[in-house]
Design a protein around this motif. Structure first.
Motif, mmCIF file in Angstrom:
data_model
loop_
_atom_site.group_PDB
_atom_site.id
_atom_site.type_symbol
_atom_site.label_atom_id
_atom_site.label_comp_id
_atom_site.label_asym_id
_atom_site.label_seq_id
_atom_site.Cartn_x
_atom_site.Cartn_y
_atom_site.Cartn_z
ATOM 1 N N TRP A 24 0.823 -1.216 0.000
ATOM 2 C CA TRP A 24 0.000 0.000 0.000
ATOM 3 C C TRP A 24 0.861 1.271 0.000
ATOM 4 O O TRP A 24 0.592 2.221 -0.719
ATOM 5 C CB TRP A 24 -0.927 -0.063 1.213
ATOM 6 C CG TRP A 24 -1.646 1.187 1.549
ATOM 7 C CD1 TRP A 24 -1.372 2.040 2.575
ATOM 8 C CD2 TRP A 24 -2.791 1.733 0.870
ATOM 9 N NE1 TRP A 24 -2.277 3.081 2.581
ATOM 10 C CE2 TRP A 24 -3.153 2.917 1.546
ATOM 11 C CE3 TRP A 24 -3.535 1.336 -0.240
ATOM 12 C CZ2 TRP A 24 -4.220 3.713 1.153
ATOM 13 C CZ3 TRP A 24 -4.608 2.127 -0.628
ATOM 14 C CH2 TRP A 24 -4.940 3.290 0.057
ATOM 15 N N ASP A 58 -7.093 4.518 -7.352
ATOM 16 C CA ASP A 58 -7.966 5.345 -6.509
ATOM 17 C C ASP A 58 -7.529 6.798 -6.634
ATOM 18 O O ASP A 58 -6.336 7.064 -6.759
ATOM 19 C CB ASP A 58 -7.800 5.052 -5.000
ATOM 20 C CG ASP A 58 -7.877 3.594 -4.609
ATOM 21 O OD1 ASP A 58 -8.740 2.873 -5.133
ATOM 22 O OD2 ASP A 58 -7.057 3.198 -3.752
ATOM 23 N N PRO A 68 -4.742 9.746 3.494
ATOM 24 C CA PRO A 68 -5.977 8.985 3.203
ATOM 25 C C PRO A 68 -5.863 7.520 3.616
ATOM 26 O O PRO A 68 -6.051 6.614 2.813
ATOM 27 C CB PRO A 68 -6.116 9.139 1.688
ATOM 28 C CG PRO A 68 -4.724 9.302 1.197
ATOM 29 C CD PRO A 68 -3.959 10.014 2.289
ATOM 30 N N TRP A 70 -6.404 4.597 7.041
ATOM 31 C CA TRP A 70 -7.030 4.263 8.336
ATOM 32 C C TRP A 70 -6.097 4.642 9.489
ATOM 33 O O TRP A 70 -6.551 5.032 10.560
ATOM 34 C CB TRP A 70 -7.272 2.751 8.450
ATOM 35 C CG TRP A 70 -7.939 2.127 7.279
ATOM 36 C CD1 TRP A 70 -9.033 2.615 6.613
ATOM 37 C CD2 TRP A 70 -7.568 0.902 6.625
ATOM 38 N NE1 TRP A 70 -9.368 1.762 5.592
ATOM 39 C CE2 TRP A 70 -8.496 0.702 5.566
ATOM 40 C CE3 TRP A 70 -6.567 -0.056 6.808
ATOM 41 C CZ2 TRP A 70 -8.426 -0.405 4.716
ATOM 42 C CZ3 TRP A 70 -6.512 -1.152 5.967
ATOM 43 C CH2 TRP A 70 -7.434 -1.316 4.927
ATOM 44 N N TRP A 134 -14.945 10.037 3.996
ATOM 45 C CA TRP A 134 -14.377 9.587 5.272
ATOM 46 C C TRP A 134 -14.669 10.605 6.365
ATOM 47 O O TRP A 134 -14.506 11.813 6.147
ATOM 48 C CB TRP A 134 -12.859 9.410 5.143
ATOM 49 C CG TRP A 134 -12.445 8.176 4.404
ATOM 50 C CD1 TRP A 134 -13.116 7.562 3.381
ATOM 51 C CD2 TRP A 134 -11.245 7.421 4.617
ATOM 52 N NE1 TRP A 134 -12.399 6.460 2.960
ATOM 53 C CE2 TRP A 134 -11.248 6.357 3.692
ATOM 54 C CE3 TRP A 134 -10.164 7.544 5.499
ATOM 55 C CZ2 TRP A 134 -10.216 5.424 3.620
ATOM 56 C CZ3 TRP A 134 -9.135 6.611 5.425
ATOM 57 C CH2 TRP A 134 -9.168 5.562 4.504
ATOM 58 N N GLY A 196 -9.562 -6.753 6.426
ATOM 59 C CA GLY A 196 -8.583 -6.704 5.337
ATOM 60 C C GLY A 196 -9.131 -6.035 4.106
ATOM 61 O O GLY A 196 -8.493 -6.006 3.068
ATOM 62 N N SER A 197 -10.297 -5.474 4.205
ATOM 63 C CA SER A 197 -10.897 -4.822 3.054
ATOM 64 C C SER A 197 -11.914 -3.822 3.542
ATOM 65 O O SER A 197 -12.273 -3.773 4.710
ATOM 66 C CB SER A 197 -11.585 -5.854 2.165
ATOM 67 O OG SER A 197 -12.528 -5.224 1.339
ATOM 68 N N ARG A 199 -14.900 -3.906 2.660
ATOM 69 C CA ARG A 199 -16.224 -4.532 2.709
ATOM 70 C C ARG A 199 -16.554 -5.013 4.110
ATOM 71 O O ARG A 199 -16.589 -6.202 4.412
ATOM 72 C CB ARG A 199 -16.280 -5.684 1.707
ATOM 73 C CG ARG A 199 -16.587 -5.188 0.308
ATOM 74 C CD ARG A 199 -16.177 -6.179 -0.732
ATOM 75 N NE ARG A 199 -14.751 -6.157 -0.938
ATOM 76 C CZ ARG A 199 -14.090 -6.995 -1.716
ATOM 77 N NH1 ARG A 199 -14.703 -7.934 -2.337
ATOM 78 N NH2 ARG A 199 -12.794 -6.877 -1.855
HETATM 79 P P1 M7G Z 1 -9.746 -0.931 -0.602
HETATM 80 O O1 M7G Z 1 -9.231 -0.196 -1.764
HETATM 81 O O2 M7G Z 1 -10.270 -0.087 0.491
HETATM 82 O O3 M7G Z 1 -10.913 -1.948 -1.026
HETATM 83 O O4 M7G Z 1 -8.627 -1.819 0.023
HETATM 84 P P2 M7G Z 1 -11.035 -3.141 -2.108
HETATM 85 O O5 M7G Z 1 -10.806 -4.390 -1.316
HETATM 86 O O6 M7G Z 1 -12.429 -3.035 -2.606
HETATM 87 O O7 M7G Z 1 -10.020 -2.921 -3.179
HETATM 88 C C1 M7G Z 1 -7.832 -2.655 -0.756
HETATM 89 C C2 M7G Z 1 -6.537 -2.940 -0.040
HETATM 90 O O8 M7G Z 1 -5.718 -1.756 -0.044
HETATM 91 C C3 M7G Z 1 -6.679 -3.293 1.419
HETATM 92 O O9 M7G Z 1 -6.916 -4.662 1.619
HETATM 93 C C4 M7G Z 1 -5.328 -2.880 1.969
HETATM 94 O O10 M7G Z 1 -4.355 -3.840 1.656
HETATM 95 C C5 M7G Z 1 -5.026 -1.631 1.164
HETATM 96 N N1 M7G Z 1 -5.500 -0.431 1.848
HETATM 97 C C6 M7G Z 1 -6.563 0.340 1.529
HETATM 98 N N2 M7G Z 1 -6.666 1.372 2.407
HETATM 99 C C7 M7G Z 1 -7.673 2.409 2.374
HETATM 100 C C8 M7G Z 1 -5.654 1.254 3.295
HETATM 101 C C9 M7G Z 1 -5.262 2.020 4.426
HETATM 102 O O11 M7G Z 1 -5.853 3.019 4.793
HETATM 103 N N3 M7G Z 1 -4.155 1.573 5.083
HETATM 104 C C10 M7G Z 1 -3.491 0.451 4.710
HETATM 105 N N4 M7G Z 1 -2.440 0.062 5.413
HETATM 106 N N5 M7G Z 1 -3.839 -0.286 3.643
HETATM 107 C C11 M7G Z 1 -4.913 0.107 2.940
#
Ligand code: M7G
Length: 206
Positions: A24, A58, A68, A70, A134, A196-197, A199
């Motif tokens: 990431w 994104d 942006p 968590w 957010w 982990g997502s 969802r």
């Molecule tokens: P997503 O883009 O929020 O959703 O997260 P998706 O599953 O529909 O694609 C995809 C992946 O990006 C996550 O499983 C994490 O590995 C990584 N990821 C996304 N976000 C928003 C974060 C974050 O804020 N922090 C970290 N460490 N990883 C993230």
């Protein structure tokens, strides 16, 4: 003449992973920070539209100083309202994302003193476009924050905190032009991080 925005905003981009080793942090890039309406249009006119981005990209438009993620201190007790547009061909994602960005920088998603909106996000995925806003809190009591206070304090009761989040959700739903029959869902980031997502189970809907 420049028309100043109420806040300075930073645009970020997540580029699609090219190999398995990408994490990431290697993919998330800060693009530019702006502070006026004119600078916003300058940026907007010079970046690729969402509809042309590769899968797994994104855009994130966040208040300056908030990453942006968590993990950011200003997001770690927070959550998001989001909606996935599953019929990708029937949605004008460029227009929706523009209106979402304008609502964010024009501060029309909340009352100024609420200070809940951290940023807006669009995800380009194989099966959907997802747009989210957010927020700094989740409307839950955070132990150790003082009696009745929700995350971030401001002397808010849990009920007041929830009412503010619901109001943001209703305004966001209007910007997305969703019919009343479609539900917009709120989920906390810690639930997302653990699953982990993104969802995760929705806490509220509007
Ligand atoms: P997503 O883009 O929020 O959703 O997260 P998706 O599953 O529909 O694609 C995809 C992946 O990006 C996550 O499983 C994490 O590995 C990584 N990821 C996304 N976000 C928003 C974060 C974050 O804020 N922090 C970290 N460490 N990883 C993230």
């Amino acid at each position: 003449v420049k028309h100043p925005l109420a806040n300075r905003w930073t645009l970020w981009f997540t580029k699609p992973a090219s190999g398995k080793g990408d994490n990431w942090n290697d993919l998330l890039k800060e693009v530019i920070t702006f502070e006026s309406v004119e600078e916003f249009w300058g940026v907007y006119n010079n970046i690729a539209p969402v509809s042309s981005l590769a899968l797994k990209s994104d855009y994130h438009l966040f208040k300056e100083g908030v990453r942006p993620e968590w993990e950011d201190p200003q997001n770690k007790h927070g959550g998001k309202w989001s909606y996935s547009f599953k019929d990708k061909r029937s949605v004008d994602i460029d227009e929706l994302w523009l209106h979402v960005m304008l609502a964010a920088i024009g501060e029309t998603l909340e009352e100024e003193e609420d200070g809940e909106v951290m940023g807006v996000v669009v995800n380009v995925r194989k099966a959907f476009f997802r747009i989210g806003v957010w927020t700094r809190t989740t409307g839950k009591h955070i132990p150790g924050r003082g009696d009745g206070d929700v995350a971030g304090g401001k002397g808010r009761t849990v009920d007041k905190g929830r009412e503010i989040l619901l109001s943001i959700g209703r305004r966001f739903k209007e910007v997305l032009k969703l019919p009343a029959t479609e539900l917009l869902e709120f989920s906390g980031h810690t639930d997302s991080a653990h699953s982990g997502s993104t969802r995760a189970k929705a806490k509220f809907t509007v």
